[in-house]
Design an enzyme around this catalytic site. Structure first.
Site, PDB file in Angstrom:
ATOM      1  N   ASP A  73       0.685  -1.290  -0.023  1.00 59.02           N
ATOM      2  CA  ASP A  73      -0.081   0.477   0.188  1.00 59.02           C
ATOM      3  C   ASP A  73       1.265   1.286   0.011  1.00 59.02           C
ATOM      4  O   ASP A  73       1.963   1.084   0.398  1.00 59.02           O
ATOM      5  CB  ASP A  73      -0.961  -0.322   1.522  1.00 59.02           C
ATOM      6  CG  ASP A  73      -1.937  -0.745   1.016  1.00 59.02           C
ATOM      7  OD1 ASP A  73      -1.908  -1.981   0.187  1.00 59.02           O
ATOM      8  OD2 ASP A  73      -3.319  -0.970   2.017  1.00 59.02           O
ATOM      9  N   ASP A  74       0.165   2.409  -0.275  1.00 55.12           N
ATOM     10  CA  ASP A  74       0.757   3.771  -0.073  1.00 55.12           C
ATOM     11  C   ASP A  74       1.478   4.098  -1.129  1.00 55.12           C
ATOM     12  O   ASP A  74       2.430   5.653  -0.724  1.00 55.12           O
ATOM     13  CB  ASP A  74       1.336   3.632   1.332  1.00 55.12           C
ATOM     14  CG  ASP A  74       0.508   3.699   2.566  1.00 55.12           C
ATOM     15  OD1 ASP A  74      -1.058   3.394   2.016  1.00 55.12           O
ATOM     16  OD2 ASP A  74       0.763   3.760   3.761  1.00 55.12           O
ATOM     17  N   HIS A 124      -6.535   2.964  -4.057  1.00 56.11           N
ATOM     18  CA  HIS A 124      -6.183   3.098  -2.595  1.00 56.11           C
ATOM     19  C   HIS A 124      -6.172   4.760  -2.294  1.00 56.11           C
ATOM     20  O   HIS A 124      -5.941   4.610  -0.789  1.00 56.11           O
ATOM     21  CB  HIS A 124      -4.465   3.276  -1.744  1.00 56.11           C
ATOM     22  CG  HIS A 124      -4.713   2.661  -0.308  1.00 56.11           C
ATOM     23  ND1 HIS A 124      -5.015   1.529  -0.230  1.00 56.11           N
ATOM     24  CD2 HIS A 124      -4.074   3.122   0.234  1.00 56.11           C
ATOM     25  CE1 HIS A 124      -5.162   2.000   1.113  1.00 56.11           C
ATOM     26  NE2 HIS A 124      -3.964   2.199   2.045  1.00 56.11           N
ATOM     27  N   HIS A 128      -5.018   9.248   1.188  1.00 62.99           N
ATOM     28  CA  HIS A 128      -5.556   8.352   2.232  1.00 62.99           C
ATOM     29  C   HIS A 128      -6.466   8.650   3.146  1.00 62.99           C
ATOM     30  O   HIS A 128      -6.030   8.800   4.668  1.00 62.99           O
ATOM     31  CB  HIS A 128      -4.357   7.948   2.603  1.00 62.99           C
ATOM     32  CG  HIS A 128      -3.692   6.502   3.233  1.00 62.99           C
ATOM     33  ND1 HIS A 128      -3.933   6.719   4.785  1.00 62.99           N
ATOM     34  CD2 HIS A 128      -3.295   6.015   2.530  1.00 62.99           C
ATOM     35  CE1 HIS A 128      -4.090   5.173   5.014  1.00 62.99           C
ATOM     36  NE2 HIS A 128      -3.501   4.381   4.277  1.00 62.99           N
ATOM     37  N   HIS A 215       3.951  -2.653   2.961  1.00 63.91           N
ATOM     38  CA  HIS A 215       4.086  -1.327   2.466  1.00 63.91           C
ATOM     39  C   HIS A 215       5.122  -1.541   1.335  1.00 63.91           C
ATOM     40  O   HIS A 215       6.140  -1.977   1.899  1.00 63.91           O
ATOM     41  CB  HIS A 215       4.004   0.223   3.566  1.00 63.91           C
ATOM     42  CG  HIS A 215       2.559  -0.413   3.855  1.00 63.91           C
ATOM     43  ND1 HIS A 215       1.803  -1.205   4.857  1.00 63.91           N
ATOM     44  CD2 HIS A 215       1.273   0.553   4.168  1.00 63.91           C
ATOM     45  CE1 HIS A 215       0.949  -0.540   5.809  1.00 63.91           C
ATOM     46  NE2 HIS A 215       0.344   0.697   4.769  1.00 63.91           N
TER      47      HIS A 215
END
Length: 248
Positions: A73-74, A124, A128, A215
């Site tokens: 993620d991210d 995603h 965020h 991540h």
């Protein structure tokens, strides 16, 4: 079909055994002797076939591998995503990257690299933010804007969405035609940034068909990923993208 053929051979073998017993009752000369020799040869051949079939079935069973999916993620992160991609390429592993729109805008070349190296790209959101806390229009914009950015680079609209914090806006199902993807094992790699703890978290909790959350913005996540791949492959796991877990 293969199973039926094997059982026909087994039944024939048993029939041969009965005939052999009958042949042994006959005289040891003439037709009785010839029958005995022929049946013994046939029985030996069929026994070899049975043994070979059993070995083949065992090998086929042992060749089946358990699936597990690595997800990140991210990203994309300008330093560690390329390092992660290099590590995955060296290991021959495909993963799923859930990207933030604001990072996609900054590093389009990394997004393209993720696609070109055969990984699956998911959405995603843009910033965020917790989608359930936003007005519906803003929540949808977070998703659609990121989709458009990814499409502009890859030529493909993402089909998979991981909402930040795993918090799904209950009305988004009606507004966004995407598949929600959460996880089974949360490594908490962003929190600990500890190589050993990340690996331990996975090895203690992973099961077949699990989705592992990591991540791609930390050096410890890169090094832990390499160790996780090696350890799970030794346990008979193969690494796939999330679509293979969800739909196969």
């Amino acid at each position: 079909m293969k199973g039926k053929k094997i059982w026909k051979k087994f039944l024939l073998f048993d029939l041969c055994c009965l005939c052999l017993a009958f042949g042994l009752l006959l005289t040891g000369t003439g037709k009785g002797k010839e029958m005995k020799q022929g049946l013994m040869a046939a029985a030996e051949k069929l026994e070899k076939t049975r043994q070979a079939s059993g070995t083949a079935q065992t090998d086929a069973g042992s060749s089946e591998r358990k699936k597990v999916a690595l997800t990140f993620d991210d990203g994309p992160n300008p330093q560690y995503t390329p390092e992660m991609l290099a590590a995955l390429k060296k290991k021959g592993v495909k993963a799923t990257f859930f990207l933030l729109g604001q990072e996609v805008e900054k590093y389009p070349e990394i997004v393209k690299q993720i696609q070109e190296e055969g990984h699956l790209i998911g959405n995603h959101s843009y910033k965020h933010e917790q989608l359930s806390k936003l007005p519906m229009e803003q929540a949808c914009s977070q998703v659609s804007r990121t989709n458009d950015l990814i499409y502009g680079i890859t030529g493909v609209y993402p089909s998979y969405l991981r909402p930040p914090f795993g918090d799904w806006h209950e009305k988004l199902d009606c507004e966004v035609n995407m598949v929600e993807v959460l996880w089974d094992v949360d490594t908490l790699d962003w929190s600990s940034q500890n190589h050993a703890q990340i690996v331990e978290k996975v090895m203690k909790n992973v099961q077949e068909n699990d989705i592992i959350l990591m991540h791609d913005g930390y050096e410890t996540s890169v090094t832990a990923t390499v160790e996780i791949i090696d350890a799970l492959e030794k346990q008979g796991y193969e690494f796939v993208t999330v679509d293979e877990i969800l739909f196969e």
